[in-house]
Design a protein around this motif. Sequence first.
Motif, PDB file in Angstrom:
ATOM      1  N   SER A 462     -46.467 -20.256  -1.895  1.00 48.56           N
ATOM      2  CA  SER A 462     -46.624 -18.891  -1.381  1.00 48.56           C
ATOM      3  C   SER A 462     -45.670 -18.611  -0.230  1.00 48.56           C
ATOM      4  CB  SER A 462     -48.068 -18.672  -0.919  1.00 48.56           C
ATOM      5  OG  SER A 462     -48.432 -19.633   0.061  1.00 48.56           O
ATOM      6  N   GLU A 463     -45.355 -19.639   0.566  1.00 52.42           N
ATOM      7  CA  GLU A 463     -44.412 -19.469   1.668  1.00 52.42           C
ATOM      8  C   GLU A 463     -43.008 -19.227   1.135  1.00 52.42           C
ATOM      9  OE1 GLU A 463     -42.819 -21.768   5.712  1.00 52.42           O
ATOM     10  OE2 GLU A 463     -44.238 -22.766   4.363  1.00 52.42           O
ATOM     11  N   VAL A 464     -42.643 -19.948   0.084  1.00 53.17           N
ATOM     12  CA  VAL A 464     -41.331 -19.759  -0.539  1.00 53.17           C
ATOM     13  C   VAL A 464     -41.248 -18.358  -1.146  1.00 53.17           C
ATOM     14  CG1 VAL A 464     -39.739 -20.607  -2.304  1.00 53.17           C
ATOM     15  CG2 VAL A 464     -41.122 -22.236  -0.995  1.00 53.17           C
ATOM     16  N   GLU A 465     -42.335 -17.922  -1.755  1.00 51.35           N
ATOM     17  CA  GLU A 465     -42.378 -16.583  -2.339  1.00 51.35           C
ATOM     18  C   GLU A 465     -42.235 -15.522  -1.244  1.00 51.35           C
ATOM     19  OE1 GLU A 465     -45.352 -13.729  -5.023  1.00 51.35           O
ATOM     20  OE2 GLU A 465     -45.966 -15.769  -4.450  1.00 51.35           O
ATOM     21  N   ALA A 466     -42.908 -15.739  -0.119  1.00 49.61           N
ATOM     22  CA  ALA A 466     -42.841 -14.792   1.002  1.00 49.61           C
ATOM     23  C   ALA A 466     -41.425 -14.688   1.558  1.00 49.61           C
ATOM     24  CB  ALA A 466     -43.818 -15.221   2.099  1.00 49.61           C
ATOM     25  N   ASN A 467     -40.657 -15.780   1.412  1.00 52.08           N
ATOM     26  CA  ASN A 467     -39.260 -15.779   1.864  1.00 52.08           C
ATOM     27  C   ASN A 467     -38.312 -15.295   0.775  1.00 52.08           C
ATOM     28  OD1 ASN A 467     -39.307 -16.669   4.595  1.00 52.08           O
ATOM     29  ND2 ASN A 467     -39.751 -18.756   3.910  1.00 52.08           N
ATOM     30  N   ASP A 468     -38.883 -14.655  -0.265  1.00 48.75           N
ATOM     31  CA  ASP A 468     -38.107 -14.102  -1.375  1.00 48.75           C
ATOM     32  C   ASP A 468     -37.245 -15.177  -2.038  1.00 48.75           C
ATOM     33  OD1 ASP A 468     -37.404 -12.091  -3.109  1.00 48.75           O
ATOM     34  OD2 ASP A 468     -35.714 -11.398  -1.876  1.00 48.75           O
ATOM     35  N   TYR A 469     -37.788 -16.388  -2.108  1.00 50.40           N
ATOM     36  CA  TYR A 469     -37.157 -17.531  -2.794  1.00 50.40           C
ATOM     37  C   TYR A 469     -35.842 -17.949  -2.146  1.00 50.40           C
ATOM     38  CZ  TYR A 469     -40.814 -16.267  -5.989  1.00 50.40           C
ATOM     39  OH  TYR A 469     -42.056 -15.956  -6.499  1.00 50.40           O
ATOM     40  N   ASN A 470     -35.687 -17.607  -0.889  1.00 52.82           N
ATOM     41  CA  ASN A 470     -34.576 -18.122  -0.087  1.00 52.82           C
ATOM     42  C   ASN A 470     -34.965 -19.530   0.365  1.00 52.82           C
ATOM     43  OD1 ASN A 470     -32.907 -18.799   2.210  1.00 52.82           O
ATOM     44  ND2 ASN A 470     -32.352 -16.631   2.370  1.00 52.82           N
ATOM     45  N   LEU A 471     -34.121 -20.509   0.045  1.00 52.08           N
ATOM     46  CA  LEU A 471     -34.450 -21.913   0.316  1.00 52.08           C
ATOM     47  C   LEU A 471     -33.737 -22.478   1.531  1.00 52.08           C
ATOM     48  CD1 LEU A 471     -34.258 -23.226  -3.378  1.00 52.08           C
ATOM     49  CD2 LEU A 471     -36.301 -22.468  -2.136  1.00 52.08           C
ATOM     50  N   ASN A 472     -33.133 -21.619   2.335  1.00 48.25           N
ATOM     51  CA  ASN A 472     -32.421 -22.100   3.516  1.00 48.25           C
ATOM     52  C   ASN A 472     -33.359 -22.964   4.361  1.00 48.25           C
ATOM     53  OD1 ASN A 472     -30.076 -22.327   4.950  1.00 48.25           O
ATOM     54  ND2 ASN A 472     -30.394 -20.466   6.147  1.00 48.25           N
ATOM     55  N   ILE A 473     -33.011 -24.202   4.570  1.00 44.85           N
ATOM     56  CA  ILE A 473     -33.924 -25.204   5.122  1.00 44.85           C
ATOM     57  C   ILE A 473     -34.505 -24.842   6.487  1.00 44.85           C
ATOM     58  CG2 ILE A 473     -34.128 -27.652   5.771  1.00 44.85           C
ATOM     59  CD1 ILE A 473     -32.069 -28.236   3.547  1.00 44.85           C
ATOM     60  N   PRO A 474     -33.737 -24.247   7.420  1.00 46.53           N
ATOM     61  CA  PRO A 474     -34.323 -23.894   8.730  1.00 46.53           C
ATOM     62  C   PRO A 474     -35.486 -22.913   8.634  1.00 46.53           C
ATOM     63  CG  PRO A 474     -31.929 -23.885   8.856  1.00 46.53           C
ATOM     64  CD  PRO A 474     -32.280 -24.038   7.411  1.00 46.53           C
ATOM     65  N   ARG A 475     -35.641 -22.218   7.505  1.00 47.21           N
ATOM     66  CA  ARG A 475     -36.803 -21.340   7.329  1.00 47.21           C
ATOM     67  C   ARG A 475     -38.101 -22.152   7.201  1.00 47.21           C
ATOM     68  NH1 ARG A 475     -36.273 -15.918   5.003  1.00 47.21           N
ATOM     69  NH2 ARG A 475     -34.112 -15.208   5.200  1.00 47.21           N
ATOM     70  N   TYR A 476     -37.956 -23.419   6.849  1.00 45.14           N
ATOM     71  CA  TYR A 476     -39.138 -24.242   6.574  1.00 45.14           C
ATOM     72  C   TYR A 476     -39.282 -25.416   7.540  1.00 45.14           C
ATOM     73  CZ  TYR A 476     -38.611 -21.478   2.369  1.00 45.14           C
ATOM     74  OH  TYR A 476     -38.464 -20.416   1.516  1.00 45.14           O
ATOM     75  N   VAL A 477     -38.179 -26.039   7.905  1.00 42.46           N
ATOM     76  CA  VAL A 477     -38.210 -27.179   8.824  1.00 42.46           C
ATOM     77  C   VAL A 477     -37.677 -26.720  10.181  1.00 42.46           C
ATOM     78  CG1 VAL A 477     -37.471 -29.553   9.255  1.00 42.46           C
ATOM     79  CG2 VAL A 477     -37.803 -28.749   6.902  1.00 42.46           C
ATOM     80  N   ASP A 478     -38.551 -26.677  11.172  1.00 38.90           N
ATOM     81  CA  ASP A 478     -38.179 -26.210  12.502  1.00 38.90           C
ATOM     82  C   ASP A 478     -37.584 -27.367  13.301  1.00 38.90           C
ATOM     83  OD1 ASP A 478     -37.884 -25.024  14.937  1.00 38.90           O
ATOM     84  OD2 ASP A 478     -40.023 -24.770  15.350  1.00 38.90           O
ATOM     85  N   THR A 479     -36.286 -27.319  13.525  1.00 37.87           N
ATOM     86  CA  THR A 479     -35.623 -28.380  14.294  1.00 37.87           C
ATOM     87  C   THR A 479     -35.228 -27.889  15.686  1.00 37.87           C
ATOM     88  OG1 THR A 479     -33.467 -27.770  13.358  1.00 37.87           O
ATOM     89  CG2 THR A 479     -34.729 -29.494  12.219  1.00 37.87           C
ATOM     90  N   PHE A 480     -35.742 -26.719  16.078  1.00 37.37           N
ATOM     91  CA  PHE A 480     -35.373 -26.138  17.368  1.00 37.37           C
ATOM     92  C   PHE A 480     -35.948 -26.961  18.501  1.00 37.37           C
ATOM     93  CE2 PHE A 480     -36.324 -23.246  20.940  1.00 37.37           C
ATOM     94  CZ  PHE A 480     -35.034 -22.817  21.226  1.00 37.37           C
TER      95      PHE A 480
END
Length: 522
Positions: A462-480
């Motif tokens: 559902s999170e991937v769907e909410a991101n309109d199937y954009n798989l850019n990794i920083p959207r999911y793994v927070d390395t900040f």
Amino acid sequence: MAEDHKKTLQSQLWNIANTLRGKMGADEFRDYILGFIFYKYLSERMHLFADEILKQDEIRFDAIDEGSAAGQKMLAEIQEESVDRLGYFLKPSELFHKVAEKGAQKANNFILEDLTAILKHIEASTMGHDSEDDFEGLFEDLDLGSSKLGKTENQKNELVAKVLAHLDKIDFRLADTEADVLGDAYEYLIGQFASGAGKKAGEFYTPQEVSTILAKIVTTGKKSLRSAYDPTCGSGSLLLRVAKEVEDVGHFYGQEMNPTTYNLARMNMILHGVHYQRFDLKNEDTLEHPAPEHAGLRFEAIVANPPFSANWSASAIHENDDRFSPYGRLAPKTKADFAFVQHMVHHLDSGATMACVLPHGVLFRGAAEGHIRKYLIEDCNYLDAVIGLPANIFYGTSIPTCILVLKKQREHPNDILFIDASQHFEKVGNQNQLRPEDIERIVSTYRKRESIEKFSKVSESSEVEANDYNLNIPRYVDTFDAEDAVDLDEVAEKLAALEKDMGDANKVVAVLCAELGIKAPF
């Protein structure tokens, strides 16, 4: 002992390869030295095989009189068995050490014509047999008449004879079946050539560290594989890496567009002891002309490092191709990345795993690529994991890359694993390189499928769907990394104290300037 022999052999072979350095480019002298090593390998295998057959007769293969009727009869019988078992045949006079000895003589030492004829005869010995396709044109890049070897025929002969003489002194220890020492040394040479070949290296070589990750992923939970496939197989190194992770691979399949690299792949397979009946490699463009022999096959493990963002026809004819038609869109003409993914998915068996290296753009680019990406995730639910790799780990390009892992029967159908390994590497020369601990962490995280702060996250579909199937990794793994909070009151106090100190210093300077009768600098 095997490890020591491997290192010694690697050093010896690389030193001999450098005999040709300066005469030609890295990719050219690669073809010569690897071709000569392969000829020596075939020769020694032939010698060992024939000696074993002749053991009861107490005759050595190289002692057979080829001119006698008895000798010819004996050779005919050996040839029949050799072509069936090894796939090829060499006469005693055609053995490597015989040619090398002749080339080392002070007189009557011209070997180029003999050597050319022998290499052609190796191929000819397979004609009409099951091994014909695997040996046809195998030595076509070994042009012994090339001016790159020397201006005159004598100069060419002298250089080739020198290389053969050096190789003849090396013991490949083929009788030692416990270790693939020569195969490992051959892989080492291919890697060394790749490091000096610049952009062209990407055509035939995947860095061993990346190959290891791909191989470990597709063999997770497996002790053996029915089949392994690489649609852009290059030198075959990636397929052979898969074989190191399991006890057995039933059959290897691959396709390679570059004829020279295709020859190298077949040599690599044979030299690693893969029987000619256990591999099926084809020379053609995978996307435009997929091998018809592979059309109906589905593979248990698929690995690939396709050319990044390559051009392809994207012709309307492909819209009716079973590989692409379900998606309703074709990959862009100037970016074939998803076309390779579609091809691989088409050949992926149920319960099988595929892992491929691609440029980061496939994770977020829109238009046709966004449509294909959404179809793979939403309609098919094949995407299992996305792994971000460091920039500058591939020869010839500094761009960051990623690994996509896809399965048709996923154990975790409701989530996707994201791993950000982009900051975990060491710099070696001009390249970034994954360390053993980096490889282990990536593979372990994939296998355990765990979320690790600033490294990985198991994201709900559902999170991937909410991101309109954009798989850019920083959207999911927070390395900040948040910066430490600043205490403004403390800073103000320090500034006030500094101001006072400066005022006191200025007074002292003013007094000194007055005593000297000069104007103060403020």
